[in-house]
Design an enzyme around this catalytic site. Structure first.
Site, mmCIF file in Angstrom:
data_model
loop_
_atom_site.group_PDB
_atom_site.id
_atom_site.type_symbol
_atom_site.label_atom_id
_atom_site.label_comp_id
_atom_site.label_asym_id
_atom_site.label_seq_id
_atom_site.Cartn_x
_atom_site.Cartn_y
_atom_site.Cartn_z
ATOM 1 N N LYS A 56 -27.702 3.598 17.511
ATOM 2 C CA LYS A 56 -27.549 2.602 18.257
ATOM 3 C C LYS A 56 -28.093 1.560 17.038
ATOM 4 C CE LYS A 56 -29.782 -0.393 21.915
ATOM 5 N NZ LYS A 56 -30.478 -0.632 23.184
ATOM 6 N N SER A 131 -29.743 -1.443 26.918
ATOM 7 C CA SER A 131 -29.193 -2.234 26.180
ATOM 8 C C SER A 131 -28.137 -0.706 25.221
ATOM 9 C CB SER A 131 -29.807 -2.969 25.361
ATOM 10 O OG SER A 131 -31.026 -2.201 25.158
ATOM 11 N N SER A 155 -33.954 0.997 28.714
ATOM 12 C CA SER A 155 -32.515 0.684 28.573
ATOM 13 C C SER A 155 -32.677 2.246 27.802
ATOM 14 C CB SER A 155 -32.730 -0.126 26.973
ATOM 15 O OG SER A 155 -32.534 -1.220 27.052
#
Length: 590
Positions: A56, A131, A155
């Site tokens: 990420k 996210s 997330s």
């Protein structure tokens, strides 16, 4: 570990997907030559040798920018990799690229990114979840077997649920957050996405480390915390309907039925305090933590900033000091209320989200839809819990549906075992009586959290699992002054649902020492459990309970001394009975 050698062909396939504007998984895709060079340096005997990993883009990767979904940061290459990234590469993993996310890791939808909105792997009309949208999709589409995400509000679980994969949110501090652009530093967790629980285990093992450079890092305790059992058999579920979309409700009902084949006992509990805690994350003072973490990057405004993220986080700058302490007081009160359930259960099962919105629904109400998605996930880090999101039965409309198992801090290992059982994966069950130990059932003041439990701990005991006796046992409150004492007796006419007990594993010599502290009419005998096994336990002789009060209806000693309603209903073996708003169900014996 399902290993994927990160060769040129894999990198080429990844590049093809990166060119798809309808599914913007990647923000930075590493050059195939760089990937091949890194793969060539891998020790073939390393635990993650040759495993391709996506990261990420709020975690640093040396030599590449950390954008956190903000193009204004794209010209700042990181000098070193985040500790979590380095731990994986040291274990033989090879990084393929950095993935898309809701900007500054603020969102559960996967649409708040200037790099493009992601959609579910199963539907171009439905959100991917965020996210950590890109990381989840990199796994769900088969590009990599492991991806790193982060989870502050959910997330690491919402995009797992929306894409049919496994999302592990470990205990806070178990994985270092050094090199992570913070969202809310005290709550941030580095998480993993995998297709199976088995793939998550070696990744989490490599990531786990008490980092002296991370002020939020915590070592794994030498012994599990009180109440954390080696084997999870008792699972709680909400005692009332949840606010679910109709198609989600149908899938949730199917999950509840499935749970009864996985857990030995299913117990309904009041989740009101958990859900109230969830609302604190954005309706309480924790927005000030986000403003402190990256508020300086939100000024001045510009096209590089997501307007929803900016509007939400800017509210944090106006939160006053007294409001922060009022929020902490409120959290402490809610935590105390939630702590009560962990005395009698191992884990809590919840849906990950109340529904699966479309991109159009998010565009029409970006704040409201996102807020609703977090009502079952936001509380986990605030209450210092760990969680694993796992796929459940596909919804009737073909979309993935995910549930989550939640447990106290540092229950990560047995929670993974429970998740594996749910997923139909093999689990190595520890021997009931390792060499030099004996399994001992306790039914009274030695239960977790009760006055004499410390004796078991001080004698080297460890909670093996929670159980109930076989049918035919009765429980009495023995006469006499001092600490109330139970008497467990096999009368033959006790309830079919049995009596609640805990099975502890103690060294042989400890049992003798403990026996010396137990006065008559109690003595050591053999107790039959709900799964048909027998263990040692303290039993009373029938003549010793003639003047005692029968408290069998309470279902267990904890409820008997509390004087409250039946906490574990006593119904027909293998059936379901509701008494006082609490339901138990017989099922499998993990």
């Amino acid at each position: 570990m399902t290993s994927t050698t990160p060769d040129m062909a894999a990198a080429t396939r990844t590049a093809q997907l990166a060119a798809d504007p309808a599914q913007p998984i990647w923000i930075t895709l590493l050059d195939p030559a760089e990937v091949a060079e890194a793969a060539g340096r891998v020790d073939p005997d390393a635990p993650l040798a040759g495993t391709a990993v996506a990261v990420k883009d709020n975690l640093d990767l040396a030599g590449h920018p950390t954008t956190a979904g903000c193009p204004a940061l794209a010209e700042r290459p990181a000098a070193s990799s985040a500790t979590a990234v380095r731990r994986l590469t040291d274990a033989g993993a090879v990084i393929i690229g950095k993935t898309n996310l809701d900007q500054f890791a603020t969102g559960l939808v996967g649409t708040r990114s200037p790099y493009g909105a992601c959609h579910s792997v199963a539907s171009a009309a439905h959100v991917s979840g965020g996210s950590s949208s890109g990381s989840a999709l990199a796994v769900a589409t088969g590009l990599v077997p492991v991806a790193l995400g982060t989870d502050t509000a959910g997330s690491g679980r919402v995009p797992a649920a929306f894409n049919g994969i496994v999302g592990v949110k470990p205990t806070r501090g178990l994985v270092s957050t050094v090199g992570v652009l913070p969202a809310c530093a005290g709550l941030d967790c580095v998480t993993t996405f995998t297709r199976t629980v088995a793939d998550a285990r070696p990744a989490l093992a490599a990531l786990t480390w008490a980092d002296p450079d991370d002020p939020w890092s915590r070592p794994v305790p030498a012994q599990p915390p009180p109440g954390v059992a080696d084997r999870m058999r008792v699972v709680a579920v909400p005692d009332r309907p949840l606010d679910l979309d109709p198609v989600h409700e149908t899938a949730w009902r199917a999950a509840l039925r499935r749970l009864r084949t996985v857990a030995a006992h299913v117990v309904e509990v009041d989740v009101t305090a958990f859900l109230a805690t969830a609302r604190l994350l954005y309706d309480g003072p924790w927005l000030a933590a986000r403003w402190a973490a990256f508020g300086h990057l939100l000024e001045p405004d510009g096209p590089h900033l997501d307007p929803t993220v900016r509007a939400i986080v800017r509210r944090g700058r106006d939160i006053a000091g007294p409001d922060v302490f009022a929020g902490l007081d409120r959290l402490a009160a809610l935590r105390r209320r939630t702590e009560q359930i962990w005395s009698d259960v191992d884990a809590l099962l919840l849906p990950v989200t109340p529904g699966h919105p479309t991109l159009a629904e998010v565009a029409a109400d970006p704040v409201g839809v996102n807020a609703r998605l977090g009502q079952f996930t936001n509380f986990v880090n605030l209450l210092d819990l760990c969680a694993v999101a796992v796929p459940a039965q596909t919804r009737t409309d073909g979309l993935p549906f995910g549930v989550q198992f939640v447990a106290p801090a540092f229950a990560d290992a047995p929670l993974l075992d429970l998740a594996a059982l749910w997923c139909g994966e093999s689990v190595t069950t520890p021997a009931d009586e390792p060499t030099g130990t004996i399994a001992l059932a306790v039914a009274g003041a030695h239960l977790t959290g009760l006055p004499l439990n410390h004796q078991l701990v001080e004698l080297g005991g460890r909670l093996a699992y929670r159980a109930r006796t076989a049918p035919g046992y009765r429980l009495y409150r023995l006469a006499g002054a001092g600490l109330p004492r139970p008497g467990l007796v096999h009368t033959g006419d006790g309830p079919a649902g049995g009596i609640a007990v805990e099975v502890w594993r103690l060294p042989h010599q400890a049992v003798g020492a403990l026996l010396g502290t137990v006065p008559p009419p109690l003595g050591l005998g053999s107790v039959e459990l709900d799964d048909g096994s027998r263990v040692a336990g303290f039993l009373a002789e029938e003549h010793g309970v003639r003047d005692a009060v029968d408290v069998t209806a309470a279902g267990g000693w904890r409820a008997a001394v509390a004087g409250g309603p039946d906490p574990l209903a006593v119904g027909p073996a293998g059936g379901v009975t509701t008494t006082g708003g609490v339901t138990t169900a017989g099922g499998g014996s993990p």
